[in-house]
Design an enzyme around this catalytic site. Sequence first.
Site, PDB file in Angstrom:
ATOM      1  N   LYS A 192       9.563   7.651   8.612  1.00 18.69           N
ATOM      2  CA  LYS A 192       9.496   6.652   9.692  1.00 18.69           C
ATOM      3  C   LYS A 192       9.460   7.286  11.075  1.00 18.69           C
ATOM      4  O   LYS A 192       9.855   8.431  11.272  1.00 18.69           O
ATOM      5  CB  LYS A 192      10.641   5.658   9.544  1.00 18.69           C
TER       6      LYS A 192
ATOM      7  N   ARG B 147      14.505   3.911  -0.477  1.00 19.12           N
ATOM      8  CA  ARG B 147      13.067   3.613  -0.619  1.00 19.12           C
ATOM      9  C   ARG B 147      12.287   4.800  -0.078  1.00 19.12           C
ATOM     10  O   ARG B 147      12.445   5.160   1.083  1.00 19.12           O
ATOM     11  CB  ARG B 147      12.755   2.327   0.171  1.00 19.12           C
TER      12      ARG B 147
HETATM   13  N1  HH2 Z   1       9.737  -0.285   5.094  1.00 24.08           N
HETATM   14  C1  HH2 Z   1       8.417  -0.518   5.008  1.00 24.08           C
HETATM   15  C2  HH2 Z   1       7.927  -1.514   4.156  1.00 24.08           C
HETATM   16  N2  HH2 Z   1       8.765  -2.238   3.369  1.00 24.08           N
HETATM   17  N3  HH2 Z   1      10.964  -2.718   2.643  1.00 24.08           N
HETATM   18  C3  HH2 Z   1      12.285  -2.503   2.713  1.00 24.08           C
HETATM   19  N4  HH2 Z   1      13.127  -3.211   1.951  1.00 24.08           N
HETATM   20  N5  HH2 Z   1      12.811  -1.546   3.552  1.00 24.08           N
HETATM   21  C4  HH2 Z   1      12.022  -0.797   4.363  1.00 24.08           C
HETATM   22  O1  HH2 Z   1      12.558   0.035   5.128  1.00 24.08           O
HETATM   23  C5  HH2 Z   1      10.601  -1.001   4.319  1.00 24.08           C
HETATM   24  C6  HH2 Z   1      10.102  -1.995   3.439  1.00 24.08           C
HETATM   25  C7  HH2 Z   1       7.472   0.284   5.848  1.00 24.08           C
HETATM   26  O2  HH2 Z   1       7.061   1.437   5.187  1.00 24.08           O
HETATM   27  P1  HH2 Z   1       5.667   1.573   4.397  1.00 24.08           P
HETATM   28  O3  HH2 Z   1       5.644   0.641   3.231  1.00 24.08           O
HETATM   29  O4  HH2 Z   1       5.410   2.979   4.059  1.00 24.08           O
HETATM   30  O5  HH2 Z   1       4.590   1.196   5.492  1.00 24.08           O
HETATM   31  P2  HH2 Z   1       3.646  -0.046   5.726  1.00 24.08           P
HETATM   32  O6  HH2 Z   1       4.494  -1.232   6.065  1.00 24.08           O
HETATM   33  O7  HH2 Z   1       2.773   0.393   6.882  1.00 24.08           O
HETATM   34  O8  HH2 Z   1       2.851  -0.296   4.462  1.00 24.08           O
END
Ligand code: HH2
Length: 281
Positions: free
Chosen positions: A226, A260
């Site tokens: 992040k 995660r």
């Molecule tokens: N972070 C992201 C997406 N979903 N869900 C939970 N429960 N907690 C988190 O910290 C979280 C989440 C963002 O990360 P990522 O899926 O890699 O990115 P993107 O939203 O751009 O797909």
Amino acid sequence: MVGPAKVWRHRTGELTLDRTRVMGVLNVTPDSFSDGGLFHDPEAAIRRGLELVEQGADLLDIGGESTRPRSEPVSAEEEWRRVGPVLEALGRQVRVPLSIDTMKPGVAEKAVRAGAAIVNDVSGMRDPAMIRFVASAKVGIVAMHMLGNPKTMQEHPEYRDVVGEVTAFLANRISALQAAGVPSEAIAVDPGIGFGKALNHNLALLRGLDVLAALGHPVVVGVSRKSFIGKIGAGEPGERLPGSLAAAALAVSRGAHVIRAHDVLETVRAMRVTDALLRSP
Ligand code: HH2
């Protein structure tokens, strides 16, 4: 005074929380912030899901809509077109629980029909239709805190007491879910690192995670790659694994149960050491 969470119940069983659990991230999107486009093709996504399970993921979190800052929402049809085939194939091929990362009750419903056991909603189940659905489907739940929505959440986020406000929001979501009939052991909470938070807010939330853990529910934390890690000067998205592992270890020491992560093999190994340091006699 509630005791610490011991299990996280989901639609097809439960995860015991006697060790840190690793939730592998599978983004079937063209535009996610760190892996957008890599697993957009269903075949590539299915291969990646199988690989994450091989690497030791305790569950997989499958998402078809990026929630990175300033991202545009996608339609329910497009979101399901992305994740549907991947969920269906992985549902047949893996034994770990599958989580659907969505804010849309319609997508959650189709995902559960295709085999998902957990619904991860980064909006904290704000839509009453989502609460009604998860209560009827008897799934595991992640209720995450986000300030506003992805499009605008990073425009000057402000809090007077970020730990207190995020904890109060999540306590309110727990009450709303319980009032709809969701059992306590199915509800995990997540402070939403990077979702409407400046650097100091993210650091305070990780340091103050014990306050959230004192709610007595499983605590999920996503720090993987992040931007707060970049803001500290610890690298571009592809270079943030060491920072991600440092933050995950600290989060576990403050009460997180589920991490995660995109880099599952490395996270599983780091959490094994963290658990041994914290838990073995
Ligand atoms: N972070 C992201 C997406 N979903 N869900 C939970 N429960 N907690 C988190 O910290 C979280 C989440 C963002 O990360 P990522 O899926 O890699 O990115 P993107 O939203 O751009 O797909």
